[in-house]
Design a protein around this motif. Sequence first.
Motif, PDB file in Angstrom:
ATOM      1  N   MET A  58       6.539  34.627 -64.823  1.00  0.00           N
ATOM      2  CA  MET A  58       6.033  34.664 -63.466  1.00  0.00           C
ATOM      3  C   MET A  58       6.452  33.357 -62.794  1.00  0.00           C
ATOM      4  SD  MET A  58       2.041  35.077 -62.235  1.00  0.00           S
ATOM      5  CE  MET A  58       1.777  36.693 -62.822  1.00  0.00           C
ATOM      6  N   ASP A  59       7.134  33.471 -61.661  1.00  0.00           N
ATOM      7  CA  ASP A  59       7.576  32.253 -60.975  1.00  0.00           C
ATOM      8  C   ASP A  59       6.444  31.677 -60.128  1.00  0.00           C
ATOM      9  OD1 ASP A  59       7.517  34.112 -58.943  1.00  0.00           O
ATOM     10  OD2 ASP A  59       9.447  33.537 -58.083  1.00  0.00           O
ATOM     11  N   LYS A  60       6.695  30.529 -59.537  1.00  0.00           N
ATOM     12  CA  LYS A  60       5.644  29.792 -58.823  1.00  0.00           C
ATOM     13  C   LYS A  60       5.130  30.588 -57.620  1.00  0.00           C
ATOM     14  CE  LYS A  60       4.417  25.208 -57.534  1.00  0.00           C
ATOM     15  NZ  LYS A  60       4.609  23.865 -57.967  1.00  0.00           N
ATOM     16  N   LEU A  61       6.013  31.268 -56.899  1.00  0.00           N
ATOM     17  CA  LEU A  61       5.608  32.031 -55.720  1.00  0.00           C
ATOM     18  C   LEU A  61       4.647  33.154 -56.112  1.00  0.00           C
ATOM     19  CD1 LEU A  61       5.894  32.630 -52.687  1.00  0.00           C
ATOM     20  CD2 LEU A  61       7.846  34.076 -53.253  1.00  0.00           C
ATOM     21  N   GLU A  62       4.935  33.821 -57.206  1.00  0.00           N
ATOM     22  CA  GLU A  62       4.043  34.889 -57.666  1.00  0.00           C
ATOM     23  C   GLU A  62       2.679  34.334 -58.065  1.00  0.00           C
ATOM     24  OE1 GLU A  62       6.451  36.515 -60.787  1.00  0.00           O
ATOM     25  OE2 GLU A  62       7.232  38.105 -59.508  1.00  0.00           O
ATOM     26  N   LYS A  63       2.672  33.158 -58.692  1.00  0.00           N
ATOM     27  CA  LYS A  63       1.404  32.534 -59.078  1.00  0.00           C
ATOM     28  C   LYS A  63       0.580  32.166 -57.846  1.00  0.00           C
ATOM     29  CE  LYS A  63       2.964  30.667 -63.500  1.00  0.00           C
ATOM     30  NZ  LYS A  63       3.198  29.456 -64.300  1.00  0.00           N
ATOM     31  N   VAL A  64       1.246  31.634 -56.818  1.00  0.00           N
ATOM     32  CA  VAL A  64       0.555  31.273 -55.577  1.00  0.00           C
ATOM     33  C   VAL A  64      -0.030  32.520 -54.927  1.00  0.00           C
ATOM     34  CG1 VAL A  64       0.905  30.383 -53.232  1.00  0.00           C
ATOM     35  CG2 VAL A  64       1.889  29.154 -55.171  1.00  0.00           C
ATOM     36  N   GLU A  65       0.752  33.576 -54.882  1.00  0.00           N
ATOM     37  CA  GLU A  65       0.267  34.829 -54.284  1.00  0.00           C
ATOM     38  C   GLU A  65      -0.917  35.386 -55.073  1.00  0.00           C
ATOM     39  OE1 GLU A  65       3.752  37.287 -54.042  1.00  0.00           O
ATOM     40  OE2 GLU A  65       4.430  36.330 -52.189  1.00  0.00           O
ATOM     41  N   LYS A  66      -0.887  35.266 -56.372  1.00  0.00           N
ATOM     42  CA  LYS A  66      -1.991  35.737 -57.207  1.00  0.00           C
ATOM     43  C   LYS A  66      -3.262  34.936 -56.912  1.00  0.00           C
ATOM     44  CE  LYS A  66      -2.171  38.461 -60.699  1.00  0.00           C
ATOM     45  NZ  LYS A  66      -2.256  39.895 -60.534  1.00  0.00           N
ATOM     46  N   ILE A  67      -3.128  33.626 -56.739  1.00  0.00           N
ATOM     47  CA  ILE A  67      -4.287  32.785 -56.410  1.00  0.00           C
ATOM     48  C   ILE A  67      -4.836  33.170 -55.040  1.00  0.00           C
ATOM     49  CG2 ILE A  67      -5.018  30.419 -55.868  1.00  0.00           C
ATOM     50  CD1 ILE A  67      -3.010  29.462 -58.017  1.00  0.00           C
ATOM     51  N   ILE A  68      -3.966  33.400 -54.070  1.00  0.00           N
ATOM     52  CA  ILE A  68      -4.408  33.801 -52.725  1.00  0.00           C
ATOM     53  C   ILE A  68      -5.133  35.141 -52.800  1.00  0.00           C
ATOM     54  CG2 ILE A  68      -3.598  34.543 -50.447  1.00  0.00           C
ATOM     55  CD1 ILE A  68      -1.296  32.497 -50.769  1.00  0.00           C
ATOM     56  N   GLU A  69      -4.585  36.053 -53.590  1.00  0.00           N
ATOM     57  CA  GLU A  69      -5.191  37.389 -53.741  1.00  0.00           C
ATOM     58  C   GLU A  69      -6.591  37.294 -54.349  1.00  0.00           C
ATOM     59  OE1 GLU A  69      -4.519  40.982 -56.869  1.00  0.00           O
ATOM     60  OE2 GLU A  69      -2.703  40.235 -55.883  1.00  0.00           O
ATOM     61  N   LYS A  70      -6.754  36.429 -55.327  1.00  0.00           N
ATOM     62  CA  LYS A  70      -8.028  36.330 -56.034  1.00  0.00           C
ATOM     63  C   LYS A  70      -9.068  35.486 -55.294  1.00  0.00           C
ATOM     64  CE  LYS A  70      -6.847  38.680 -59.654  1.00  0.00           C
ATOM     65  NZ  LYS A  70      -7.401  39.981 -59.901  1.00  0.00           N
ATOM     66  N   THR A  71      -8.626  34.521 -54.537  1.00  0.00           N
ATOM     67  CA  THR A  71      -9.583  33.582 -53.936  1.00  0.00           C
ATOM     68  C   THR A  71      -9.688  33.700 -52.427  1.00  0.00           C
ATOM     69  OG1 THR A  71      -7.902  31.859 -53.735  1.00  0.00           O
ATOM     70  CG2 THR A  71      -9.212  31.902 -55.776  1.00  0.00           C
ATOM     71  N   GLY A  72      -8.636  34.116 -51.768  1.00  0.00           N
ATOM     72  CA  GLY A  72      -8.661  34.228 -50.306  1.00  0.00           C
ATOM     73  C   GLY A  72      -8.366  32.898 -49.610  1.00  0.00           C
ATOM     74  N   VAL A  73      -7.820  31.914 -50.316  1.00  0.00           N
ATOM     75  CA  VAL A  73      -7.486  30.623 -49.699  1.00  0.00           C
ATOM     76  C   VAL A  73      -6.139  30.713 -49.004  1.00  0.00           C
ATOM     77  CG1 VAL A  73      -8.839  29.291 -51.366  1.00  0.00           C
ATOM     78  CG2 VAL A  73      -6.432  29.719 -51.823  1.00  0.00           C
ATOM     79  N   SER A  74      -5.789  29.653 -48.275  1.00  0.00           N
ATOM     80  CA  SER A  74      -4.501  29.637 -47.571  1.00  0.00           C
ATOM     81  C   SER A  74      -3.375  29.394 -48.567  1.00  0.00           C
ATOM     82  CB  SER A  74      -4.503  28.539 -46.498  1.00  0.00           C
ATOM     83  OG  SER A  74      -4.522  27.261 -47.124  1.00  0.00           O
ATOM     84  N   TYR A  75      -2.176  29.625 -48.102  1.00  0.00           N
ATOM     85  CA  TYR A  75      -0.999  29.440 -48.960  1.00  0.00           C
ATOM     86  C   TYR A  75      -0.886  27.974 -49.380  1.00  0.00           C
ATOM     87  CZ  TYR A  75       3.847  29.433 -50.522  1.00  0.00           C
ATOM     88  OH  TYR A  75       4.989  29.281 -51.265  1.00  0.00           O
ATOM     89  N   GLU A  76      -1.130  27.075 -48.428  1.00  0.00           N
ATOM     90  CA  GLU A  76      -0.992  25.636 -48.692  1.00  0.00           C
ATOM     91  C   GLU A  76      -2.004  25.176 -49.741  1.00  0.00           C
ATOM     92  OE1 GLU A  76      -1.547  21.484 -46.268  1.00  0.00           O
ATOM     93  OE2 GLU A  76      -0.774  23.208 -45.171  1.00  0.00           O
ATOM     94  N   ASP A  77      -3.269  25.629 -49.605  1.00  0.00           N
ATOM     95  CA  ASP A  77      -4.301  25.238 -50.575  1.00  0.00           C
ATOM     96  C   ASP A  77      -3.973  25.775 -51.971  1.00  0.00           C
ATOM     97  OD1 ASP A  77      -5.776  23.833 -48.720  1.00  0.00           O
ATOM     98  OD2 ASP A  77      -7.092  25.556 -48.243  1.00  0.00           O
ATOM     99  N   ALA A  78      -3.488  27.024 -52.034  1.00  0.00           N
ATOM    100  CA  ALA A  78      -3.144  27.624 -53.321  1.00  0.00           C
ATOM    101  C   ALA A  78      -1.994  26.870 -53.975  1.00  0.00           C
ATOM    102  CB  ALA A  78      -2.782  29.100 -53.141  1.00  0.00           C
ATOM    103  N   LYS A  79      -0.984  26.464 -53.162  1.00  0.00           N
ATOM    104  CA  LYS A  79       0.189  25.757 -53.715  1.00  0.00           C
ATOM    105  C   LYS A  79      -0.213  24.367 -54.203  1.00  0.00           C
ATOM    106  CE  LYS A  79       4.795  24.149 -52.458  1.00  0.00           C
ATOM    107  NZ  LYS A  79       4.622  22.776 -52.864  1.00  0.00           N
ATOM    108  N   ASN A  80      -1.026  23.671 -53.434  1.00  0.00           N
ATOM    109  CA  ASN A  80      -1.467  22.325 -53.834  1.00  0.00           C
ATOM    110  C   ASN A  80      -2.292  22.384 -55.115  1.00  0.00           C
ATOM    111  OD1 ASN A  80      -0.182  21.102 -51.686  1.00  0.00           O
ATOM    112  ND2 ASN A  80      -2.000  21.161 -50.358  1.00  0.00           N
ATOM    113  N   ALA A  81      -3.203  23.363 -55.204  1.00  0.00           N
ATOM    114  CA  ALA A  81      -4.046  23.479 -56.398  1.00  0.00           C
ATOM    115  C   ALA A  81      -3.181  23.806 -57.617  1.00  0.00           C
ATOM    116  CB  ALA A  81      -5.100  24.556 -56.193  1.00  0.00           C
TER     117      ALA A  81
END
Length: 179
Positions: free
Chosen positions: A1-24
């Motif tokens: 799973m590449d980084k973009l997919e991981k970020v999208e998964k975090i956004i899907e599960k938490t509802g945070v913004s793209y920037e917050d998901a990428k920083n975390a």
Amino acid sequence: MDKLEKVEKIIEKTGVSYEDAKNALDQCNDDILDAICLLEKEGKIKNSYTASYTSFPGGNETDEKFAKAQADYEKSVKEEKFSDILSSFFKWTKKMVDKSFKICLLVKRRGAELAKIPLFFFLVLIILGFWFFVPVLIIGLFFECRYSFVGLNSEKVDINDVCDKMADGVDDFKKNINK
């Protein structure tokens, strides 16, 4: 799973913004679970995705319903479909028709073969012309005709003995009438 997919998964599960998901995700060395925990600690998760389970008296009712539903499903899987039943019926019918052409009614008179009729046509004649064909067969017995079936496995059904006994009975009847 590449980084973009991981970020999208975090956004899907938490509802945070793209920037917050990428920083975390960057702070947690690309570990999704750690990133979600970090976002939760920071209070950035908008929707609370929690689940609760309770137990109450009579709670086994759900288990019983589930077990019944499972049993019903397994039963329905085991039942044959109508199309399967119909298909097996047609296979059986084809097999019987094929056999009916291999078995023949042999008509003999004084040792000479008069006719050899496939069982299929014999049965059709019996069904369609019962009131004509059966008396003809009986009258044939009085004129010394003998009937037998050929192509039949005699171990299963020995119908030829029955035919011979009928012919012998008619012969005895004729002798008694002549006396």
